[in-house]
Design a protein around this motif. Structure first.
Motif, PDB file in Angstrom:
ATOM      1  N   GLY A 236       5.537  14.504  64.618  1.00 54.65           N
ATOM      2  CA  GLY A 236       4.931  13.812  64.999  1.00 54.65           C
ATOM      3  C   GLY A 236       4.080  13.890  65.788  1.00 54.65           C
ATOM      4  N   MET A 237       3.691  15.346  66.739  1.00 53.09           N
ATOM      5  CA  MET A 237       2.867  15.544  67.332  1.00 53.09           C
ATOM      6  C   MET A 237       1.245  15.480  66.620  1.00 53.09           C
ATOM      7  N   PHE A 238       1.249  16.124  65.703  1.00 53.32           N
ATOM      8  CA  PHE A 238       0.124  15.853  65.003  1.00 53.32           C
ATOM      9  C   PHE A 238      -0.159  13.699  64.402  1.00 53.32           C
ATOM     10  N   ASP A 239       1.097  13.227  63.943  1.00 56.51           N
ATOM     11  CA  ASP A 239       0.558  11.976  64.082  1.00 56.51           C
ATOM     12  C   ASP A 239      -0.035  11.540  65.156  1.00 56.51           C
ATOM     13  N   GLN A 240       0.710  11.439  66.657  1.00 60.12           N
ATOM     14  CA  GLN A 240       0.377  11.452  67.627  1.00 60.12           C
ATOM     15  C   GLN A 240      -1.641  11.251  67.542  1.00 60.12           C
ATOM     16  N   ARG A 241      -1.472  13.110  67.110  1.00 61.66           N
ATOM     17  CA  ARG A 241      -2.573  13.101  67.833  1.00 61.66           C
ATOM     18  C   ARG A 241      -3.260  11.982  67.652  1.00 61.66           C
TER      19      ARG A 241
ATOM     20  N   GLN C  44      17.787  10.155  63.743  1.00 62.67           N
ATOM     21  CA  GLN C  44      17.611   9.054  62.851  1.00 62.67           C
ATOM     22  C   GLN C  44      16.513   8.621  64.001  1.00 62.67           C
ATOM     23  N   GLN C  45      16.577   8.579  65.229  1.00 61.93           N
ATOM     24  CA  GLN C  45      15.876   7.770  65.821  1.00 61.93           C
ATOM     25  C   GLN C  45      14.010   8.446  65.417  1.00 61.93           C
ATOM     26  N   LEU C  46      13.540   9.631  65.511  1.00 61.62           N
ATOM     27  CA  LEU C  46      12.484  10.384  65.431  1.00 61.62           C
ATOM     28  C   LEU C  46      12.209   9.660  64.215  1.00 61.62           C
ATOM     29  N   GLU C  47      12.959   9.687  63.307  1.00 64.07           N
ATOM     30  CA  GLU C  47      12.467   8.948  61.487  1.00 64.07           C
ATOM     31  C   GLU C  47      12.362   7.574  62.079  1.00 64.07           C
ATOM     32  N   ALA C  48      12.897   7.266  62.760  1.00 67.99           N
ATOM     33  CA  ALA C  48      12.338   5.576  62.851  1.00 67.99           C
ATOM     34  C   ALA C  48      10.959   5.641  63.331  1.00 67.99           C
ATOM     35  N   VAL C  49      11.357   6.358  64.930  1.00 64.69           N
ATOM     36  CA  VAL C  49       9.978   6.227  64.786  1.00 64.69           C
ATOM     37  C   VAL C  49       8.674   6.417  63.825  1.00 64.69           C
ATOM     38  N   LEU C  50       9.057   7.335  63.704  1.00 59.76           N
ATOM     39  CA  LEU C  50       7.551   8.124  62.720  1.00 59.76           C
ATOM     40  C   LEU C  50       7.829   7.104  61.042  1.00 59.76           C
ATOM     41  N   GLN C  51       8.523   6.894  60.843  1.00 57.49           N
ATOM     42  CA  GLN C  51       8.659   5.763  59.267  1.00 57.49           C
ATOM     43  C   GLN C  51       7.271   4.488  60.288  1.00 57.49           C
ATOM     44  N   SER C  52       8.208   3.781  61.053  1.00 54.94           N
ATOM     45  CA  SER C  52       7.550   2.664  61.640  1.00 54.94           C
ATOM     46  C   SER C  52       5.646   2.845  61.880  1.00 54.94           C
ATOM     47  N   ARG C  53       5.724   4.354  62.164  1.00 59.19           N
ATOM     48  CA  ARG C  53       3.954   4.878  63.001  1.00 59.19           C
ATOM     49  C   ARG C  53       3.808   4.387  61.076  1.00 59.19           C
ATOM     50  N   ARG C  54       3.915   5.428  60.371  1.00 64.98           N
ATOM     51  CA  ARG C  54       2.895   5.668  58.969  1.00 64.98           C
ATOM     52  C   ARG C  54       3.137   4.440  58.461  1.00 64.98           C
ATOM     53  N   PRO C  55       3.445   3.556  58.229  1.00 68.06           N
ATOM     54  CA  PRO C  55       3.416   2.076  57.532  1.00 68.06           C
ATOM     55  C   PRO C  55       2.078   1.502  58.147  1.00 68.06           C
ATOM     56  N   ARG C  56       2.560   1.589  59.504  1.00 70.90           N
ATOM     57  CA  ARG C  56       0.861   0.751  60.167  1.00 70.90           C
ATOM     58  C   ARG C  56      -0.214   1.683  60.263  1.00 70.90           C
TER      59      ARG C  56
END
Lengths: 262, 221, 65
Positions: A236-241, C44-56
């Motif tokens: 996530g930190m990498f993504d944020q960057r 699950q929250q983290l996974e959801a956040v990362l999932q929502s971020r990646r498609p965008r």
């Protein structure tokens, strides 16, 4: 990257087992308690206090069992470098420490009415106390590192060293005791165990062992979740960057568009 | 062997240059021992009775206090990683460091012990045994302690942690060390105790360098 | 009944040790379960956040392409 134990595999194996194991644990401990408290005879010498044996001896067994388990996990982690071995050792330590402490406490509660003292520097008591110290040392070591994986590895090495040391400690403490104390009146194992006492004892030992496996499975899951969280946070930190970079790009684009519009 | 000697010479030279380390260990040993008469009272009989135990416990604590410096400074400034890159085996390097630690802490303690024994009114019959027992016991303390010192490299609050790890492992040495002196004082033969201490020393000498080297490798990995 | 609870005069010792054991074992189980639930929710929250971020990010990549 770190090699993660495959949580999916672990879940696949333990998911169907867990409810059964929990049920068996409850059943074993419930019937064990019934026999221990109602359906077992009182000892002709110790009276009702012999009922403490039905939790004291299983707790002592669990204390040793868990340590042996930790040492085996430590060896497996050393030889095969399997991450699950580290996690299992780590998950076992608090359970073993709890049972060792319970063994000492219930032993004290048994000793007070029977020997007239809460604590004797008897060989068995002392080596159990040292075992508790080893557990506490392991737990402190494992949690002292910022990187939990480094902590687990150091802990595995310590568990193995402790396992080598336990017989030496036991032996030296036995000798120390016989040198300093006259033939001890203290006998932890009491009179030879009657069959009617073996039943509740066996049930409780089995029940405690099953309880250990239930908590172990849950704690390993907890540990796997936490590793996953750490991995996600890192990515996530990498993504944020990279997000920030792309945001800058976006702003840059927006600026261009704004310039281009008029 | 040359690597072993090089590490030994280097650590000894460092310890002598700073000088304070050995003095501190001995000072700690003397101060700790001095505390006991205040705690249990100055009666000569009682002090004579507990002298061997007090000396051993104080020596144990003093040796433990100095464990951190075996590896900590070298770990922090990266020397340890350079040493690991050298063709000399880590076990040999560890052994050199442990020997240096013993020469700068164990040996001064052995010299200071009879002094404290006299002050605690210990029976003279135990003096020689005390010296021999410490000669056998303190190297084992350094060897076992090195494992703890290597395990805590990079940990938070390492100093407190090392005592929690190492103390349970020190118990056999304490038991037989104090037991030997006591046997000698009671006019019995201390040979058995000393033989067991010798066995513990040989066992630790054979086994602990591998464990310590493994722990060091974990730390610099 | 009260005779049973008295345990021949040793009731406090026997019930005390059983109570401590029960409390410790249940506390360990409950602490583990609570930790497990907390970690599951966080994961699950983290996974959801990362999932929502990646498609965008992918969408944006689509747009730019």
């Amino acid at each position: 990257m770190h090699r993660f134990a495959k949580p999916s595999v672990f879940l696949k194996f333990t998911d169907p087992v867990l409810p059964w194991l929990a049920g068996v644990t409850a059943l074993l401990i419930a019937t064990g308690l019934y026999f221990a408290l109602f359906a077992s005879p009182i000892d002709y010498q110790q009276g009702d206090t012999v009922r403490i044996m039905y939790i004291h001896v299983p707790a002592a067994w669990m204390g040793l069992f868990c340590y042996v388990g930790m040492a085996i996990c430590g060896a497996m982690s050393l030889i095969w470098k399997h991450p699950l071995a580290d996690i299992c050792a780590r998950a076992t330590a608090p359970i073993g420490a709890t049972f060792t402490a319970l063994c000492l406490i219930t032993g004290s509660l048994w000793g007070e009415p029977m020997w007239g003292t809460w604590w004797v520097w008897d060989a068995r008591l002392t080596s159990m106390l040292i075992l508790l110290f080893l557990y506490l040392g392991y737990i402190a070591l494992v949690n002292a590192f910022d990187d939990p994986e480094r902590g687990s590895k150091a802990g595995s090495a310590l568990a193995l060293i402790g396992a080598v040391n336990v017989p030496i400690v036991k032996f030296s403490v036995d000798w120390w005791n016989t040198l300093h104390q006259p033939a001890s009146i203290v006998r932890m194992d009491g009179p030879s165990v009657d069959p009617s006492m073996q039943v509740p004892l066996a049930l409780m030992i089995l029940g405690f062992t099953c309880y250990y496996f239930v908590v172990l499975i849950l704690r390993v899951r907890l540990e796997l979740n936490e590793r996953r969280i750490r991995a996600l946070q890192l990515s996530g930190m990498f993504d944020q960057r990279s997000d920030q970079d792309s945001n800058n790009e976006q702003n840059y684009d927006a600026g261009h568009n704004a310039e281009a519009k008029p | 062997m040359s690597g072993f000697m090089a590490v030994l010479q280097r650590d000894l030279r460092l310890a002598l240059r700073q000088g304070a380390d050995s003095v501190m260990v001995v000072a700690f040993f003397i101060v700790t021992t001095t505390l006991f008469p205040f705690g249990v009272g100055p009666e000569a009989n009682i002090l004579a009775r507990i002298a061997s135990g007090v000396i051993w416990v104080s020596a144990l604590l003093a040796a433990m206090l100095s464990l951190e410096r075996i590896f900590q400074a070298d770990f922090e400034d990266g020397t340890l990683e350079l040493l690991a890159l050298s063709p000399v085996s880590m076990e040999m390097l560890v052994l050199g460091k442990v020997l240096a630690h013993w020469l700068t802490t164990g040996l001064p303690l052995i010299i200071a012990a009879p002094l404290m024994a006299v002050m605690l009114n210990m029976d003279q019959s135990g003096f020689v045994t005390l010296m021999i027992a410490m000669l056998l016991g303190t190297p084992a303390l350094s060897l076992i302690g090195a494992i703890g010192a290597a395990l805590i490299l990079g940990a938070r609050r390492g100093g407190v942690l090392v005592s929690l790890l190492v103390l349970p492992l020190y118990i056999p040495i304490l038991i037989f060390g104090a037991g030997a002196v006591e046997a000698a004082q009671l006019g019995m033969s201390a040979t058995e105790h000393l033989q067991i201490m010798g066995a513990i020393l040989l066992l630790t000498l054979a086994a602990t360098p591998f464990a310590t080297a493994h722990a060091v490798r974990l730390a610099i990995e | 009944m009260s005779e049973f609870f008295a345990m021949g005069g040793y009731g406090s010792y026997i019930w005390g040790s059983y109570a401590i054991t029960a409390i410790a074992m249940i506390a360990l189980l409950v602490a583990t379960l609570r930790g497990l639930r907390a970690s599951r929710i966080e994961r699950q929250q983290l996974e959801a956040v990362l999932q929502s971020r990646r498609p965008r990010k992918n969408k944006k990549a689509d747009k730019t392409s």
